[in-house]
Write a protein that holds these residues in place. Structure first.
Motif, PDB file in Angstrom:
ATOM      1  N   LYS A  78       8.241  -4.198  -7.573  1.00 40.38           N
ATOM      2  CA  LYS A  78       8.700  -4.100  -8.963  1.00 40.38           C
ATOM      3  C   LYS A  78       8.110  -5.234  -9.798  1.00 40.38           C
ATOM      4  CE  LYS A  78      12.885  -3.776 -11.797  1.00 40.38           C
ATOM      5  NZ  LYS A  78      14.379  -3.771 -11.779  1.00 40.38           N
ATOM      6  N   THR A  79       8.066  -6.434  -9.223  1.00 43.39           N
ATOM      7  CA  THR A  79       7.515  -7.592  -9.928  1.00 43.39           C
ATOM      8  C   THR A  79       6.039  -7.389 -10.237  1.00 43.39           C
ATOM      9  OG1 THR A  79       9.099  -9.141  -8.938  1.00 43.39           O
ATOM     10  CG2 THR A  79       7.012 -10.068  -9.733  1.00 43.39           C
ATOM     11  N   ILE A  80       5.301  -6.829  -9.294  1.00 36.18           N
ATOM     12  CA  ILE A  80       3.880  -6.559  -9.504  1.00 36.18           C
ATOM     13  C   ILE A  80       3.691  -5.647 -10.715  1.00 36.18           C
ATOM     14  CG2 ILE A  80       1.861  -5.353  -8.531  1.00 36.18           C
ATOM     15  CD1 ILE A  80       2.830  -6.420  -5.761  1.00 36.18           C
ATOM     16  N   HIS A  81       4.497  -4.619 -10.819  1.00 32.85           N
ATOM     17  CA  HIS A  81       4.403  -3.693 -11.956  1.00 32.85           C
ATOM     18  C   HIS A  81       4.773  -4.382 -13.268  1.00 32.85           C
ATOM     19  CE1 HIS A  81       3.515   0.228 -10.082  1.00 32.85           C
ATOM     20  NE2 HIS A  81       4.173  -0.239  -9.026  1.00 32.85           N
ATOM     21  N   ILE A  82       5.823  -5.189 -13.231  1.00 38.29           N
ATOM     22  CA  ILE A  82       6.274  -5.882 -14.444  1.00 38.29           C
ATOM     23  C   ILE A  82       5.212  -6.853 -14.941  1.00 38.29           C
ATOM     24  CG2 ILE A  82       7.946  -7.550 -15.360  1.00 38.29           C
ATOM     25  CD1 ILE A  82      10.021  -6.283 -13.498  1.00 38.29           C
ATOM     26  N   VAL A  83       4.638  -7.637 -14.028  1.00 34.21           N
ATOM     27  CA  VAL A  83       3.604  -8.604 -14.399  1.00 34.21           C
ATOM     28  C   VAL A  83       2.348  -7.888 -14.885  1.00 34.21           C
ATOM     29  CG1 VAL A  83       2.042 -10.391 -13.519  1.00 34.21           C
ATOM     30  CG2 VAL A  83       4.470 -10.443 -12.914  1.00 34.21           C
ATOM     31  N   ASN A  94      11.276 -14.608   0.960  1.00 31.38           N
ATOM     32  CA  ASN A  94      12.286 -13.726   1.552  1.00 31.38           C
ATOM     33  C   ASN A  94      12.748 -12.647   0.582  1.00 31.38           C
ATOM     34  OD1 ASN A  94      13.758 -15.206  -0.264  1.00 31.38           O
ATOM     35  ND2 ASN A  94      15.251 -16.001   1.200  1.00 31.38           N
ATOM     36  N   THR A  95      12.002 -12.467  -0.525  1.00 29.55           N
ATOM     37  CA  THR A  95      12.329 -11.441  -1.507  1.00 29.55           C
ATOM     38  C   THR A  95      12.190 -10.045  -0.893  1.00 29.55           C
ATOM     39  OG1 THR A  95      11.568 -12.840  -3.331  1.00 29.55           O
ATOM     40  CG2 THR A  95      11.711 -10.494  -3.772  1.00 29.55           C
ATOM     41  N   HIS A  96      13.098  -9.159  -1.229  1.00 32.40           N
ATOM     42  CA  HIS A  96      13.049  -7.792  -0.713  1.00 32.40           C
ATOM     43  C   HIS A  96      11.742  -7.129  -1.158  1.00 32.40           C
ATOM     44  CE1 HIS A  96      14.098  -3.572  -0.067  1.00 32.40           C
ATOM     45  NE2 HIS A  96      15.078  -4.006   0.711  1.00 32.40           N
ATOM     46  N   SER A 154       0.818  -1.217   0.000  1.00 30.23           N
ATOM     47  CA  SER A 154       0.000   0.000   0.000  1.00 30.23           C
ATOM     48  C   SER A 154       0.849   1.262   0.000  1.00 30.23           C
ATOM     49  CB  SER A 154      -0.937   0.011   1.211  1.00 30.23           C
ATOM     50  OG  SER A 154      -1.864  -1.065   1.148  1.00 30.23           O
ATOM     51  N   SER A 155       2.141   1.098   0.303  1.00 24.54           N
ATOM     52  CA  SER A 155       3.038   2.259   0.302  1.00 24.54           C
ATOM     53  C   SER A 155       3.325   2.735  -1.118  1.00 24.54           C
ATOM     54  CB  SER A 155       4.360   1.915   1.003  1.00 24.54           C
ATOM     55  OG  SER A 155       5.105   0.965   0.250  1.00 24.54           O
ATOM     56  N   ASP A 156       3.050   1.863  -2.102  1.00 23.72           N
ATOM     57  CA  ASP A 156       3.213   2.247  -3.497  1.00 23.72           C
ATOM     58  C   ASP A 156       1.933   2.928  -3.964  1.00 23.72           C
ATOM     59  OD1 ASP A 156       2.931   1.818  -6.520  1.00 23.72           O
ATOM     60  OD2 ASP A 156       4.992   1.165  -6.204  1.00 23.72           O
ATOM     61  N   LYS A 157       2.057   4.147  -4.476  1.00 18.71           N
ATOM     62  CA  LYS A 157       0.879   4.937  -4.834  1.00 18.71           C
ATOM     63  C   LYS A 157       0.063   4.316  -5.965  1.00 18.71           C
ATOM     64  CE  LYS A 157       3.536   7.962  -7.940  1.00 18.71           C
ATOM     65  NZ  LYS A 157       2.947   7.447  -9.179  1.00 18.71           N
ATOM     66  N   ASP A 158       0.677   3.411  -6.736  1.00 12.93           N
ATOM     67  CA  ASP A 158      -0.028   2.813  -7.870  1.00 12.93           C
ATOM     68  C   ASP A 158      -0.690   1.475  -7.541  1.00 12.93           C
ATOM     69  OD1 ASP A 158       0.630   4.867  -9.679  1.00 12.93           O
ATOM     70  OD2 ASP A 158       2.635   4.014  -9.945  1.00 12.93           O
ATOM     71  N   ILE A 159      -0.466   0.978  -6.333  1.00 16.17           N
ATOM     72  CA  ILE A 159      -1.038  -0.318  -5.942  1.00 16.17           C
ATOM     73  C   ILE A 159      -2.188  -0.119  -4.975  1.00 16.17           C
ATOM     74  CG2 ILE A 159      -0.609  -2.521  -4.795  1.00 16.17           C
ATOM     75  CD1 ILE A 159       2.259  -2.399  -5.788  1.00 16.17           C
ATOM     76  N   ASN A 160      -3.333  -0.653  -5.326  1.00 18.17           N
ATOM     77  CA  ASN A 160      -4.525  -0.565  -4.495  1.00 18.17           C
ATOM     78  C   ASN A 160      -4.891  -1.959  -3.999  1.00 18.17           C
ATOM     79  OD1 ASN A 160      -6.963   0.260  -3.312  1.00 18.17           O
ATOM     80  ND2 ASN A 160      -8.103  -0.080  -5.223  1.00 18.17           N
ATOM     81  N   VAL A 161      -4.603  -2.240  -2.730  1.00 22.76           N
ATOM     82  CA  VAL A 161      -4.915  -3.557  -2.154  1.00 22.76           C
ATOM     83  C   VAL A 161      -6.411  -3.605  -1.869  1.00 22.76           C
ATOM     84  CG1 VAL A 161      -4.451  -5.199  -0.317  1.00 22.76           C
ATOM     85  CG2 VAL A 161      -2.608  -3.705  -1.140  1.00 22.76           C
ATOM     86  N   THR A 162      -7.156  -4.318  -2.725  1.00 25.29           N
ATOM     87  CA  THR A 162      -8.615  -4.325  -2.628  1.00 25.29           C
ATOM     88  C   THR A 162      -9.163  -5.433  -1.742  1.00 25.29           C
ATOM     89  OG1 THR A 162      -8.791  -5.676  -4.635  1.00 25.29           O
ATOM     90  CG2 THR A 162      -8.848  -3.302  -4.913  1.00 25.29           C
ATOM     91  N   GLY A 163      -8.297  -6.408  -1.401  1.00 25.51           N
ATOM     92  CA  GLY A 163      -8.779  -7.487  -0.549  1.00 25.51           C
ATOM     93  C   GLY A 163      -7.646  -8.315   0.007  1.00 25.51           C
TER      94      GLY A 163
END
Length: 211
Positions: free
Chosen positions: A113-118, A105-107, A23-32
């Protein structure tokens, strides 16, 4: 453009921590946020979700089976979170349509970054995951060592073998004394010739001789 994301993990601490981080990323909206795969699937079937971040081991419906349902019935892209001791789930998750595979254990920055790439239509599989797939098939009695080599150049076969060995593009470039850009060009050519979509599939293709 906002990325609508659903998170599922039966560990409350991990789930809530990931929610705060993402949620700290302004482009990600955790909806559930959900503690089992079935609840996540039910939500996705009735809501517009871009990305589903799923733990492998969950009650009611595990992450791999949830991936199968989500990929089959929706346009939501799935990223699976796993640990080093869950090798048996990796191959099935990829076969069922997972677009990303990350170790737990991924940073946090790498997860974001992976979320954006996918979300942009690409696949992300850590080198450790590729190595595990390679080892899994190499140790299998059903391994097929030969593939139809006539459709590939000698250098493409070298790149495929290196991917199957778990090497990154940088490591492949050093091994074969070519640039990383050239490695990427060979991988693109392999994708075009095989119809594959990501390097983990190339590793499986090379080791097994087919998908």
């Amino acid at each position: 453009m906002s990325i609508n994301l659903v998170l599922a993990d039966d560990d409350t601490l991990i789930r809530e921590s990931l929610k705060i981080i993402l949620s700290s990323d302004k482009d990600i909206n955790v909806t559930g946020c959900f503690e089992d795969g079935k609840s996540a699937v039910d939500f996705i079937l009735n809501n517009e979700v871009d990305i589903a971040l799923l733990d492998v081991r969950m009650p009611v419906l595990n992450g791999v089976e949830a991936t199968k349902e989500i990929s089959k019935r929706t346009k939501t892209k799935v990223i699976i979170l796993t640990t080093f001791d869950e090798d048996n789930y990796i191959k099935d998750g990829i076969a069922y349509g997972a677009k990303g595979y990350l170790l737990k254990n991924t940073h946090p920055e790498k997860i974001i970054k992976t979320i954006h790439i996918v979300n942009d239509g690409n696949c992300v599989f850590q080198d450790e995951i590729v190595s595990k797939i390679s080892n899994q098939f190499s140790n299998s009695s059903n391994t097929v060592s030969s593939i139809d080599k006539s459709k590939f150049t000698e250098r493409e076969l070298d790149v495929m073998k290196a991917i199957a060995d778990g090497l990154s593009n940088k490591e492949i470039s050093q091994l074969l004394f070519i640039s990383e850009g050239t490695v990427k060009n060979y991988i693109t050519s392999i994708f075009q010739k095989t119809g594959l979509e990501h390097r983990t599939q190339i590793a499986i293709y090379y080791i097994k001789g087919h998908l």
